[in-house]
Structures are given as structure tokens and as C-alpha cells.
Write a protein that holds these residues in place. Structure first.
Motif, PDB file in Angstrom:
ATOM      1  N   CYS A  53       0.812  -1.218   0.000  1.00  0.00           N
ATOM      2  CA  CYS A  53       0.000   0.000   0.000  1.00  0.00           C
ATOM      3  C   CYS A  53       0.851   1.276   0.000  1.00  0.00           C
ATOM      4  O   CYS A  53       0.308   2.366  -0.069  1.00  0.00           O
ATOM      5  N   ARG A  54       2.165   1.134   0.083  1.00  0.00           N
ATOM      6  CA  ARG A  54       3.092   2.264   0.011  1.00  0.00           C
ATOM      7  C   ARG A  54       2.857   3.279   1.130  1.00  0.00           C
ATOM      8  O   ARG A  54       3.008   4.477   0.936  1.00  0.00           O
ATOM      9  N   VAL A  92     -18.025   8.140 -11.671  1.00  0.00           N
ATOM     10  CA  VAL A  92     -17.554   7.793 -13.023  1.00  0.00           C
ATOM     11  C   VAL A  92     -17.120   6.336 -13.078  1.00  0.00           C
ATOM     12  O   VAL A  92     -17.437   5.606 -14.021  1.00  0.00           O
ATOM     13  N   THR A  93     -16.376   5.889 -12.036  1.00  0.00           N
ATOM     14  CA  THR A  93     -15.810   4.542 -12.094  1.00  0.00           C
ATOM     15  C   THR A  93     -16.761   3.478 -11.573  1.00  0.00           C
ATOM     16  O   THR A  93     -16.460   2.297 -11.664  1.00  0.00           O
ATOM     17  N   GLY A  94     -17.871   3.870 -11.006  1.00  0.00           N
ATOM     18  CA  GLY A  94     -18.756   2.883 -10.410  1.00  0.00           C
ATOM     19  C   GLY A  94     -18.284   2.457  -9.041  1.00  0.00           C
ATOM     20  O   GLY A  94     -18.296   1.275  -8.716  1.00  0.00           O
ATOM     21  N   GLY A  95     -17.806   3.407  -8.266  1.00  0.00           N
ATOM     22  CA  GLY A  95     -17.402   3.122  -6.886  1.00  0.00           C
ATOM     23  C   GLY A  95     -15.906   2.962  -6.758  1.00  0.00           C
ATOM     24  O   GLY A  95     -15.208   2.601  -7.704  1.00  0.00           O
ATOM     25  N   LEU A  96     -15.396   3.257  -5.565  1.00  0.00           N
ATOM     26  CA  LEU A  96     -13.991   3.048  -5.237  1.00  0.00           C
ATOM     27  C   LEU A  96     -13.925   1.979  -4.150  1.00  0.00           C
ATOM     28  O   LEU A  96     -14.687   2.046  -3.181  1.00  0.00           O
ATOM     29  N   PRO A  97     -13.039   0.993  -4.298  1.00  0.00           N
ATOM     30  CA  PRO A  97     -12.956  -0.042  -3.264  1.00  0.00           C
ATOM     31  C   PRO A  97     -12.512   0.537  -1.927  1.00  0.00           C
ATOM     32  O   PRO A  97     -11.762   1.507  -1.878  1.00  0.00           O
ATOM     33  N   LEU A 121      -5.026   0.143  -4.430  1.00  0.00           N
ATOM     34  CA  LEU A 121      -3.566   0.045  -4.283  1.00  0.00           C
ATOM     35  C   LEU A 121      -3.114   0.595  -2.940  1.00  0.00           C
ATOM     36  O   LEU A 121      -2.066   0.220  -2.433  1.00  0.00           O
ATOM     37  N   GLY A 122      -3.867   1.536  -2.387  1.00  0.00           N
ATOM     38  CA  GLY A 122      -3.528   2.144  -1.111  1.00  0.00           C
ATOM     39  C   GLY A 122      -4.735   2.894  -0.613  1.00  0.00           C
ATOM     40  O   GLY A 122      -5.738   3.008  -1.332  1.00  0.00           O
ATOM     41  N   PRO A 123      -4.668   3.427   0.601  1.00  0.00           N
ATOM     42  CA  PRO A 123      -5.844   4.099   1.162  1.00  0.00           C
ATOM     43  C   PRO A 123      -6.344   5.257   0.295  1.00  0.00           C
ATOM     44  O   PRO A 123      -7.538   5.537   0.294  1.00  0.00           O
ATOM     45  N   THR A 124      -5.454   5.908  -0.428  1.00  0.00           N
ATOM     46  CA  THR A 124      -5.906   6.990  -1.305  1.00  0.00           C
ATOM     47  C   THR A 124      -5.446   6.765  -2.740  1.00  0.00           C
ATOM     48  O   THR A 124      -5.367   7.692  -3.517  1.00  0.00           O
ATOM     49  N   GLU A 125      -5.120   5.539  -3.076  1.00  0.00           N
ATOM     50  CA  GLU A 125      -4.542   5.277  -4.394  1.00  0.00           C
ATOM     51  C   GLU A 125      -5.256   4.105  -5.057  1.00  0.00           C
ATOM     52  O   GLU A 125      -5.435   3.045  -4.448  1.00  0.00           O
ATOM     53  N   LEU A 178      -5.246   6.776  -9.944  1.00  0.00           N
ATOM     54  CA  LEU A 178      -6.074   7.749  -9.221  1.00  0.00           C
ATOM     55  C   LEU A 178      -5.472   7.986  -7.850  1.00  0.00           C
ATOM     56  O   LEU A 178      -5.095   7.035  -7.172  1.00  0.00           O
ATOM     57  N   ARG A 179      -5.373   9.237  -7.452  1.00  0.00           N
ATOM     58  CA  ARG A 179      -5.102   9.561  -6.045  1.00  0.00           C
ATOM     59  C   ARG A 179      -6.258  10.424  -5.586  1.00  0.00           C
ATOM     60  O   ARG A 179      -6.413  11.552  -6.053  1.00  0.00           O
ATOM     61  N   VAL A 180      -7.059   9.884  -4.722  1.00  0.00           N
ATOM     62  CA  VAL A 180      -8.219  10.636  -4.266  1.00  0.00           C
ATOM     63  C   VAL A 180      -8.662  10.083  -2.912  1.00  0.00           C
ATOM     64  O   VAL A 180      -8.481   8.901  -2.625  1.00  0.00           O
ATOM     65  N   GLN A 181      -9.192  10.970  -2.091  1.00  0.00           N
ATOM     66  CA  GLN A 181      -9.599  10.577  -0.736  1.00  0.00           C
ATOM     67  C   GLN A 181     -11.034  10.057  -0.766  1.00  0.00           C
ATOM     68  O   GLN A 181     -11.903  10.645  -1.407  1.00  0.00           O
ATOM     69  N   HIS A 182     -11.249   8.970  -0.041  1.00  0.00           N
ATOM     70  CA  HIS A 182     -12.609   8.459   0.121  1.00  0.00           C
ATOM     71  C   HIS A 182     -13.486   9.495   0.828  1.00  0.00           C
ATOM     72  O   HIS A 182     -13.021  10.212   1.706  1.00  0.00           O
ATOM     73  N   GLY A 183     -14.753   9.532   0.471  1.00  0.00           N
ATOM     74  CA  GLY A 183     -15.716  10.286   1.255  1.00  0.00           C
ATOM     75  C   GLY A 183     -15.707  11.780   1.015  1.00  0.00           C
ATOM     76  O   GLY A 183     -16.578  12.484   1.512  1.00  0.00           O
ATOM     77  N   THR A 184     -14.711  12.283   0.284  1.00  0.00           N
ATOM     78  CA  THR A 184     -14.721  13.707  -0.014  1.00  0.00           C
ATOM     79  C   THR A 184     -15.627  13.948  -1.221  1.00  0.00           C
ATOM     80  O   THR A 184     -16.061  13.017  -1.898  1.00  0.00           O
TER      81      THR A 184
END
Lengths: 138, 211
Positions: free
Chosen positions: A63-64, B65-70, B87-91, B50-56
Motif C-alpha cells: 500500500c506504500r 464515473v468509475t462505479g465506486g472506489l474499493p 492500491l492504497g488508502p488513497t490510491e 487515481l489519487r483521491v480521498q474516500h468520502g470527499t
């Protein structure tokens, strides 16, 4: 091989991680006011603890993300994993180190630290390291 | 003038481009054992980082657009057009068919950029960053287990899970797309090595099983 529990990804092999050195080394508030000696100590001087040591790790092929870990540098026992910025948790003192001094004492039939208080005599000045191998005491 | 035209034609002639593991295409075909373990490259998939924060607010716009973020490690979201890998909490990594790329008239990347607007985050076209291997067959798990430390047993790793890990010491994203099919995303420069590594790992299954 250490099995490290990443806070985001769960248990992964040590090879997926990178070590980030000692944790809780704050950047000086006023770097301009430091002497060369103080600046060098901030940059280069680190603890070389035997026992519980707080260190930073990066899950570089997962997760880096960075996180902190409290690890025993002798037994490699991972005592705590906590987020960056969190204060260092108290070391887990309930769990004795795996390397015992008691088992090597002549009168001891036990292993580990369950025996009588032989460990305290090991550290006494009257019997300097006669019953413990070099490096076995903390 | 003629020179400019020729240049444009060459830029749009996609048959001339070469995928990272194209030199191994014949070897993949020769090394595959039908019904047991098969390997092939799926070239030129559209991928967007994508680098983006959940819930914002901007996260919600992108998710629309993507049909949800895991939500967590291993998660795969998406809709009919694209899949989103955690890939990561914001990635996140968006994977879509080749036709979704803007060079072929696709609108996915632009609609993601529009959704991001001037919000906090990142939308980057990473289509050339990684290539895609598809490993299928009843022995595909056994092949991966030779070089991957994850627990790949179906009891633990369910179909529809994607994890970043290492295979044969190569950092990859491993996506279990079905019960016996995996997608492996190595970076382009590792594709040749990993392709040969997988071929070597597959070789024993071409021979009859020794009892």
C-alpha cells in the motif's frame, strides 16, 4: 523472515517492506539556531537500543504507506504496530525475552524466566557474568 | 506538408506499436498447456492512476464515473466499462479495455479528469506503465505459488480480489479474476523477466505427472 502485519494490508513477508530507521526523531523547530554539533546529532545520531526499539517501516510493494513498529532488537518480537504520528506505546513488559539467563545457572532446572530469581543474581556485582554468556543479559 | 501528413499517419497507426512482452508471444503459446495452465499477454489495456480521498466531494465525483472506489486492501470496484483496483488508502488503479484510451476515441480518462476538476487528487494516464499477463488453468495457482508468498488458496484469496505483492521478486499487482484465472500487472520493464519466469514455472506441467 519476519512476518509483518501492515495496518492496511495484513500480514506480509518482510521483503515487501523497507526499513525507515528510528521513529520519533522530530525535525528541529528552529534548524537555523542549532549548532553544527546539534544538527549533526539530529541528522546522524540514532539510538542503538538493545531491546524494544521504535522504528519506521514502509510497505513499499503493497500500500506504500508508512507506519511505526515497536520491535525487540534481540528477539525480533514485534510488540506493537501503530500509525505515524501516534505516541510510542508502552513496551509489552509482561512478555519476557526468549533468551534466558536462568537456564544456565548451575542450580536451575528450568528454562526461560519461570525459575527462581536467578536472573537477579546474575546481575549482581558479586558474580559478574559467571553464569550468563556474553550478551545474554539486558 | 507531405512530411506532416506522413507523421500523423504513423502516429495513428497502432499496428506498429509493440507491447512489452511481444517478443515472448510465441514462447507463451508454445509454453501454454491447454486446459492445464495457459499464459498470454493482454497488451495495451487502458490504465489510469487515481489519487483521491474516500468520502470527499471529489472522491464521490470520481466514484460516480468509475462505479465506486474499493474500500480496503484487495477490493475491486467498477462498472461495465472499467474496474478499479485498491492500491492504497488513497490510491487506485483503473483498468479498462484498450478502446477506452483517448488515442482510440475513448472518453474514460477525460471524464475522470472532468470529475476531478480542480479538486484535491490526481488522474494520470498510466496505460504504458504496466502490461497485463493472463494466467489461466487448473494449475495457475500452483505456478504462482512458486514465487508468491501470499496465501493463494481459494479459501483465503477469493475471485475478485486484487493485491499488490511480489511474484518471483518482481513487484506486481495480482488480480484474481476467476476461480482459475489471474491477471498479473508487472511494470513494462519487468515484463520480459516475469514472462520468462512464469514460462519456467509452467514447464513442469507440460510433462505427464510423475506419480
Amino acid at each position: 523472515m519476519l512476518l509483518i502485519s501492515c495496518p492496511n494490508c495484513g500480514s506480509r513477508d518482510e521483503t515487501e517492506f523497507h526499513y525507515g530507521g528510528q521513529a520519533h526523531v522530530p525535525y528541529p523547530e528552529n534548524p537555523d539556531e542549532l549548532t553544527d554539533r546539534q544538527w549533526a546529532e539530529f541528522l546522524f545520531y540514532r539510538d542503538n537500543t538493545k531491546g524494544s526499539f521504535a522504528e519506521r517501516w514502509l510497505h513499499s510493494t503493497g500500500c506504500r504507506q508508512w507506519f511505526n513498529m515497536l520491535r525487540d532488537t534481540v528477539t525480533y518480537d514485534i510488540q506493537a504496530i501503530y500509525p505515524m504520528g501516534a505516541p510510542r506505546p508502552a513496551p509489552n513488559t509482561d512478555q519476557p525475552a526468549d533468551f534466558g539467563t536462568a537456564s544456565l545457572a548451575p542450580d536451575s532446572t528450568t528454562t526461560g524466566t519461570t525459575g527462581p530469581s536467578v536472573a537477579s543474581t546474575d546481575l549482581g556485582p558479586a558474580e559478574p557474568a559467571a553464569t550468563a554468556p556474553k550478551g545474554a543479559t539486558q | 506538408m507531405a512530411k506532416t501528413t506522413a507523421h500523423t499517419v504513423r502516429d495513428n497507426d497502432l499496428s506498429r506499436r509493440t507491447s512489452p512482452a511481444a517478443p515472448l508471444a510465441d514462447a507463451f503459446e508454445a509454453g501454454s498447456v491447454a486446459g492445464v495452465v495457459e499464459l498470454r499477454e493482454e497488451p495495451f489495456l487502458t490504465m489510469v492512476g487515481l489519487r483521491v480521498q474516500h468520502g470527499t466531494e471529489v472522491g464521490d465525483r470520481i466514484a460516480a464515473v468509475t462505479g465506486g472506489l474499493p474500500e480496503a486492501s484487495g477490493g475491486v470496484g467498477g462498472n461495465d466499462d472499467c474496474s478499479v483496483l485498491w492500491l492504497g488508502p488513497t490510491e487506485f488503479l483503473v483498468v479498462a479495455p484498450m478502446e477506452a484510451h483517448e488515442s482510440l476515441g475513448g472518453t474514460l480518462i477525460q471524464s475522470l479528469r472532468d470529475a476531478l476538476g480542480d479538486g484535491e487528487g490526481q488522474v494520470v494516464d498510466l496505460s504504458a506503465n504496466r502490461t497485463t499477463f493472463e494466467l489461466t488453468g487448473s494449475r495457475s495457482r500452483a505456478v504462482l505459488e512458486k514465487g508468491c508468498s501470499l496465501d493463494l488458496h481459494p479459501r483465503v484469496l477469493k475471485a475478485g480480489t486484487a493485491l499488490s505483492t511480489e511474484i518471483g521478486q518482481i513487484p506486481v499487482v495480482l488480480w484474481k479474476t476467476g476461480d482459475e484465472s489471474f491477471r498479473i500487472f508487472p511494470r513494462a520493464s519487468f515484463a520480459d523477466f516475469l514472462g520468462r519466469w512464469l514460462l519456467d514455472a509452467m514447464r513442469e506441467y507440460a510433462a505427464p505427472e510423475v506419480p
